[in-house]
Design a protein around this motif. Structure first.
Motif, mmCIF file in Angstrom:
data_model
loop_
_atom_site.group_PDB
_atom_site.id
_atom_site.type_symbol
_atom_site.label_atom_id
_atom_site.label_comp_id
_atom_site.label_asym_id
_atom_site.label_seq_id
_atom_site.Cartn_x
_atom_site.Cartn_y
_atom_site.Cartn_z
ATOM 1 N N PRO A 89 43.239 45.892 41.179
ATOM 2 C CA PRO A 89 42.006 46.055 40.405
ATOM 3 C C PRO A 89 40.946 46.780 41.239
ATOM 4 C CG PRO A 89 42.764 43.774 40.376
ATOM 5 C CD PRO A 89 43.630 44.514 41.344
ATOM 6 N N VAL A 131 43.229 37.814 42.415
ATOM 7 C CA VAL A 131 43.511 37.402 41.049
ATOM 8 C C VAL A 131 44.511 36.250 41.108
ATOM 9 C CG1 VAL A 131 44.497 38.106 38.832
ATOM 10 C CG2 VAL A 131 43.082 39.708 40.144
ATOM 11 N N GLN A 181 44.118 33.778 36.072
ATOM 12 C CA GLN A 181 43.635 34.868 35.239
ATOM 13 C C GLN A 181 44.792 35.590 34.555
ATOM 14 O OE1 GLN A 181 41.577 35.872 38.973
ATOM 15 N NE2 GLN A 181 40.137 36.909 37.583
ATOM 16 N N GLU A 211 45.242 36.439 30.697
ATOM 17 C CA GLU A 211 46.208 37.293 30.026
ATOM 18 C C GLU A 211 47.589 36.678 30.202
ATOM 19 O OE1 GLU A 211 44.140 41.670 30.653
ATOM 20 O OE2 GLU A 211 45.685 41.017 32.065
ATOM 21 N N SER A 216 46.481 39.575 25.309
ATOM 22 C CA SER A 216 45.122 39.180 25.707
ATOM 23 C C SER A 216 44.962 37.681 25.473
ATOM 24 C CB SER A 216 44.081 39.938 24.879
ATOM 25 O OG SER A 216 44.035 39.417 23.554
ATOM 26 N N THR A 230 47.387 44.980 33.587
ATOM 27 C CA THR A 230 46.913 43.590 33.649
ATOM 28 C C THR A 230 45.621 43.469 34.447
ATOM 29 O OG1 THR A 230 47.966 42.889 35.712
ATOM 30 C CG2 THR A 230 49.346 42.899 33.740
ATOM 31 N N VAL A 231 45.026 42.299 34.370
ATOM 32 C CA VAL A 231 43.836 41.987 35.146
ATOM 33 C C VAL A 231 44.139 42.026 36.651
ATOM 34 C CG1 VAL A 231 44.217 39.478 35.070
ATOM 35 C CG2 VAL A 231 41.897 40.359 35.301
#
Length: 176
Positions: A3, A9, A50, A83, A107, A157-158
């Motif tokens: 990210p 994460v 997350q 997610e 989501s 993805t996050v």
């Protein structure tokens, strides 16, 4: 790619102990979902991830075609904002369907954000190499045989772009 923020994460990987023989039995359509939701609910409460990852065959229903199941998933992960990456069958062309063994990114609201159709299929479990011998085909509920995906696709993805890799008959998640 990680990210943009570079912040850590938290990821939870969920693996249920389910009878493999019942996964594609039409009598159990969607039943495994309850087990994965219960385990996910516990992980969300304990570690607040997350991103949650379920295995390749966790969802034994057609995710794109089952909004009620997606709403059920959202009822568990929605408040957390997490997610979900999970495997499920996918089909295109309702009148002459083609089936894929896919990984989905959902989501926290149960919306399909992206999917990856598995490129390297396993003979005799995902496709029959000798198609003319129809009587020995394995049944996948409504799915008779999977088609290979066209290309490797990374899921946004996050935790960064992530993909599913198949190697020596095992599937694992790897983050790029």
């Amino acid at each position: 790619d990680p990210p943009a923020t570079g912040a850590p994460v938290r990821v939870s990987v969920i693996q249920a102990n389910l009878d493999l023989g019942s996964r594609w039995d039409p009598r159990f359509y969607g039943r495994n979902l309850r087990t994965y939701l219960e385990l996910t609910d516990r992980a969300l409460a304990a570690t607040k991830p997350q991103l949650v990852v379920w295995p390749e065959n966790a969802m034994t229903f057609f995710v794109d075609d089952e909004p009620a199941y997606r709403r059920t998933i959202a009822s568990i992960i929605g408040a957390s904002g997490a997610e979900l990456i999970a495997g499920a069958p996918r089909f295109v062309h309702r009148h002459d369907p083609k089936y894929y063994n896919s990984a989905f990114l959902l989501s926290s609201h149960g919306e399909v954000l992206a999917h990856y159709d598995k490129v390297h299929l396993l003979p005799f479990s995902e496709y029959l190499p000798f198609a003319r011998f129809d009587y020995i085909r394995r049944s996948f509920g409504r799915v008779r045989s999977f088609e290979p995906g066209a290309a490797v696709t990374l899921l946004p993805t996050v935790a960064g772009r992530a993909g599913v890799r198949s190697e020596e008959h095992t599937s694992e998640l790897q983050s790029h």
